[in-house]
Scaffold this motif. Sequence first.
Motif, mmCIF file in Angstrom:
data_model
loop_
_atom_site.group_PDB
_atom_site.id
_atom_site.type_symbol
_atom_site.label_atom_id
_atom_site.label_comp_id
_atom_site.label_asym_id
_atom_site.label_seq_id
_atom_site.Cartn_x
_atom_site.Cartn_y
_atom_site.Cartn_z
ATOM 1 N N GLU A 156 0.832 -1.204 0.000
ATOM 2 C CA GLU A 156 0.000 0.000 0.000
ATOM 3 C C GLU A 156 0.864 1.250 0.000
ATOM 4 O O GLU A 156 0.592 2.233 0.681
ATOM 5 C CB GLU A 156 -0.943 0.006 1.219
ATOM 6 C CG GLU A 156 -1.921 -1.148 1.235
ATOM 7 C CD GLU A 156 -2.874 -1.078 2.412
ATOM 8 O OE1 GLU A 156 -2.638 -0.237 3.299
ATOM 9 O OE2 GLU A 156 -3.831 -1.847 2.430
ATOM 10 N N GLU A 157 1.956 1.202 -0.751
ATOM 11 C CA GLU A 157 2.907 2.310 -0.833
ATOM 12 C C GLU A 157 3.211 2.629 -2.296
ATOM 13 O O GLU A 157 3.116 1.767 -3.164
ATOM 14 C CB GLU A 157 4.224 1.953 -0.133
ATOM 15 C CG GLU A 157 4.215 2.214 1.360
ATOM 16 C CD GLU A 157 4.344 3.688 1.687
ATOM 17 O OE1 GLU A 157 4.521 4.497 0.754
ATOM 18 O OE2 GLU A 157 4.242 4.049 2.870
ATOM 19 N N SER A 158 3.616 3.872 -2.558
ATOM 20 C CA SER A 158 4.024 4.284 -3.911
ATOM 21 C C SER A 158 5.537 4.306 -4.001
ATOM 22 O O SER A 158 6.145 5.303 -4.372
ATOM 23 C CB SER A 158 3.448 5.673 -4.239
ATOM 24 O OG SER A 158 2.050 5.674 -4.155
ATOM 25 N N LEU A 182 -3.425 10.893 -9.088
ATOM 26 C CA LEU A 182 -3.029 11.156 -10.471
ATOM 27 C C LEU A 182 -2.837 9.873 -11.274
ATOM 28 O O LEU A 182 -2.879 9.894 -12.497
ATOM 29 C CB LEU A 182 -1.716 11.953 -10.492
ATOM 30 C CG LEU A 182 -1.812 13.436 -10.141
ATOM 31 C CD1 LEU A 182 -0.424 13.997 -9.906
ATOM 32 C CD2 LEU A 182 -2.518 14.211 -11.244
ATOM 33 N N ARG A 183 -2.587 8.757 -10.560
ATOM 34 C CA ARG A 183 -2.331 7.459 -11.219
ATOM 35 C C ARG A 183 -1.217 7.610 -12.268
ATOM 36 O O ARG A 183 -1.387 7.284 -13.450
ATOM 37 C CB ARG A 183 -3.616 6.937 -11.872
ATOM 38 C CG ARG A 183 -4.711 6.664 -10.858
ATOM 39 C CD ARG A 183 -6.031 6.300 -11.539
ATOM 40 N NE ARG A 183 -5.922 5.072 -12.324
ATOM 41 C CZ ARG A 183 -6.076 3.854 -11.828
ATOM 42 N NH1 ARG A 183 -6.321 3.698 -10.543
ATOM 43 N NH2 ARG A 183 -5.965 2.803 -12.608
ATOM 44 N N GLN A 214 -1.610 5.824 -15.950
ATOM 45 C CA GLN A 214 -2.021 6.696 -17.043
ATOM 46 C C GLN A 214 -0.847 7.260 -17.845
ATOM 47 O O GLN A 214 -0.984 7.523 -19.036
ATOM 48 C CB GLN A 214 -2.859 7.858 -16.490
ATOM 49 C CG GLN A 214 -4.201 7.410 -15.939
ATOM 50 C CD GLN A 214 -5.108 8.588 -15.636
ATOM 51 O OE1 GLN A 214 -4.875 9.693 -16.078
ATOM 52 N NE2 GLN A 214 -6.173 8.345 -14.875
ATOM 53 N N PHE A 215 0.299 7.452 -17.180
ATOM 54 C CA PHE A 215 1.416 8.112 -17.853
ATOM 55 C C PHE A 215 2.679 7.252 -17.911
ATOM 56 O O PHE A 215 3.689 7.677 -18.461
ATOM 57 C CB PHE A 215 1.742 9.435 -17.150
ATOM 58 C CG PHE A 215 0.596 10.402 -17.116
ATOM 59 C CD1 PHE A 215 0.320 11.206 -18.213
ATOM 60 C CD2 PHE A 215 -0.231 10.490 -16.006
ATOM 61 C CE1 PHE A 215 -0.743 12.093 -18.193
ATOM 62 C CE2 PHE A 215 -1.295 11.375 -15.972
ATOM 63 C CZ PHE A 215 -1.549 12.175 -17.078
ATOM 64 N N LEU A 250 4.819 14.967 -19.816
ATOM 65 C CA LEU A 250 5.065 16.162 -19.016
ATOM 66 C C LEU A 250 4.192 17.322 -19.484
ATOM 67 O O LEU A 250 3.683 18.091 -18.668
ATOM 68 C CB LEU A 250 6.546 16.554 -19.082
ATOM 69 C CG LEU A 250 7.527 15.639 -18.357
ATOM 70 C CD1 LEU A 250 8.959 16.077 -18.609
ATOM 71 C CD2 LEU A 250 7.241 15.612 -16.859
ATOM 72 N N ALA A 251 4.025 17.444 -20.789
ATOM 73 C CA ALA A 251 3.164 18.508 -21.327
ATOM 74 C C ALA A 251 1.716 18.324 -20.866
ATOM 75 O O ALA A 251 1.034 19.282 -20.504
ATOM 76 C CB ALA A 251 3.242 18.526 -22.845
ATOM 77 N N THR A 252 1.245 17.073 -20.875
ATOM 78 C CA THR A 252 -0.123 16.785 -20.438
ATOM 79 C C THR A 252 -0.298 17.076 -18.953
ATOM 80 O O THR A 252 -1.328 17.613 -18.531
ATOM 81 C CB THR A 252 -0.467 15.311 -20.720
ATOM 82 O OG1 THR A 252 -0.296 15.036 -22.111
ATOM 83 C CG2 THR A 252 -1.908 15.002 -20.324
ATOM 84 N N LEU A 253 0.718 16.744 -18.154
ATOM 85 C CA LEU A 253 0.659 16.975 -16.713
ATOM 86 C C LEU A 253 0.804 18.452 -16.361
ATOM 87 O O LEU A 253 0.429 18.875 -15.267
ATOM 88 C CB LEU A 253 1.750 16.177 -16.004
ATOM 89 C CG LEU A 253 1.553 14.659 -15.929
ATOM 90 C CD1 LEU A 253 2.837 13.981 -15.472
ATOM 91 C CD2 LEU A 253 0.412 14.318 -14.980
ATOM 92 N N GLY A 254 1.371 19.237 -17.273
ATOM 93 C CA GLY A 254 1.607 20.651 -16.985
ATOM 94 C C GLY A 254 2.921 20.875 -16.267
ATOM 95 O O GLY A 254 3.001 21.672 -15.331
#
Length: 609
Positions: free
Chosen positions: A254-256, A348-349, A353-354, A396-400
């Motif tokens: 349960e950790e990132s 953000l997943r 997603q990325f 990175l562009a999509t995330l801003g």
Amino acid sequence: MDISVPTISVNGIAPSTLVFGVLGLTLLAFIWGRFRYDLVALSALLGSVMLGLVPADEAFSGFGHPAVITVAAVLVLSRGFERSGVVDAISEQVLKAGERLILQLAVLVGTVVVLSGIMNNVGALALLLPVALRLAREHNTSPSLLLMPLAFGSLLGGLTTLIGTPPNIIISSYRGSVTGEAFSMFSFFPVGAVVALAGLVFIVLIGWRLTPKRAGSASTEGMFDTAHYLVELKVDEDAKANGMTLQQLRHELEESLPILAVVRDEQRRTGNAFYAALKPGDILLLEAGPEELKQLEDKLGLSVISADQEDESEEEDADKQVDTEGLQLVEAVIRNDSIMINRSVRRLRLHHQFDMHLVAVARDGERLKQRLRDIRFQAGDVVLLQGDEEEMHESLATLGCLPLASRELQLGQPRKLLLSVTIFALAIVAMLLDLLPAAVALSTAALVSLLIGILPLREAYQAIDGPVIVLLGAMIPVGQALETSGGAALIADGLLQLGSSWPIPATLVGLFLLSMLLSNVINNAAAALLMAPIATSLARGFEVSLDPFLMVVAVSASCAFLTPIGHQSNTLVLGPGGYRFSDYWKLGLPLSLVVMLVGIPMILWRWPL
């Protein structure tokens, strides 16, 4: 575009009072910063419609306003300059600035001033920011001495031309709606160029001494010192992790945890691209503190084979440093309009997603020690990410996010470079000769750039700053309601009464200060939209030319030097420079005074009363 609203009261409340109420709440929401400025602007627009301040059938007419179309076209052309190699060709020369700090500042700030006159100022800063960090690293210079001057230089450069900054575009369009003739491409140049030059000289000779000298993040290793945080864990025969995928392992904990690589058969594979099940003998390279290490050992049976370097009890490991080459790590700063703001890595997943892993986060120049899953991102945070190099730019562009890692300058194809410059030059000529309005000429240039392949269509859409477009489209009708409701005239009457015994230049100073303060707490485009009707009412009250009043608003709205939230350029250097909120006014206040003391006399000389 003209919005006419009957000046009748609503439930006994005058329209001007309602406008002041809407604008007051809008300004408070901008300052609070809890919601993004585009959402605040849209709320102000819809609230104005419901109160009858803006006709319902004109509610979204602002999105077709020439100022909005021009801003979008400039953003696309700016990305085209980057893609074709125009700016990289210039940046290659900037890197030859040498070791002297004053020379580095002169070349960097001078270059961004010039670039900001022909492209979006945030885009110009974004292109030169990695160059500045590379200069700082190569010459052992504190990046904090370079980055704030660079950001302020991008704002100064925007003053020189119509397309340099959104306030100029707004003021030009507003003049066109009032007088029937908009400002031209280089109407701003006589004043803007002198002001920008004065600001440049001040920054290079004096201003940089007012910036703090901090470590900042001239490189990934400098801020994050990644290798010193890495450990190696081995998968044993009886380990519970045996047979698990990395995703299952993270779910179990349960950790990132950022697992950067898996070593199997003496071959290292990056963690974001490893999908196989673990087997005995595999070695995991990851970032983990004592608490996470204990979980990994207790829950999954993984054994540490290379402890943290800071463990002084093991002298044999004291000089050992885990190799981080080839891990596809990139450092990036979070923009004001990023979808990451106020969200956690889990929400953000990032991986799903990325296809990216979060490795570390730094804020105010220092690495955050809390768990990655508990961090809520803020504008200006510097993040260390791992991902596929080919897809990283688009993600990175999509995330801003703006990448900060040093990159090799790619000069592009000479043919496209020449075509890009030629198309832009033809658009400028069409504007100068009054063959086409600015919005039409620049939109045509952007379209031709797409048709001949200078810029892919997908990148063009990514280049258009959605929040800024929504802000402009929503606030234009609200700003016009300030005028049609009589609110602007009331403010102007108050200023006229206060300054009735003053000379008109003193009133221009007051107008400058009011607009400048507004631009430091809200978006500069919004400041220009709100102040333009007030400037018009003041000019009519004094029965003098409108132009000097509008020019004062154009210049002062771009003087967002006092806070990191006043302009995106300021926010972008906040993390990499290791700045604090209070650092900005120390250079920003004297620079603002220089701009005012030089700008107002120049405006009165070029645009007499």
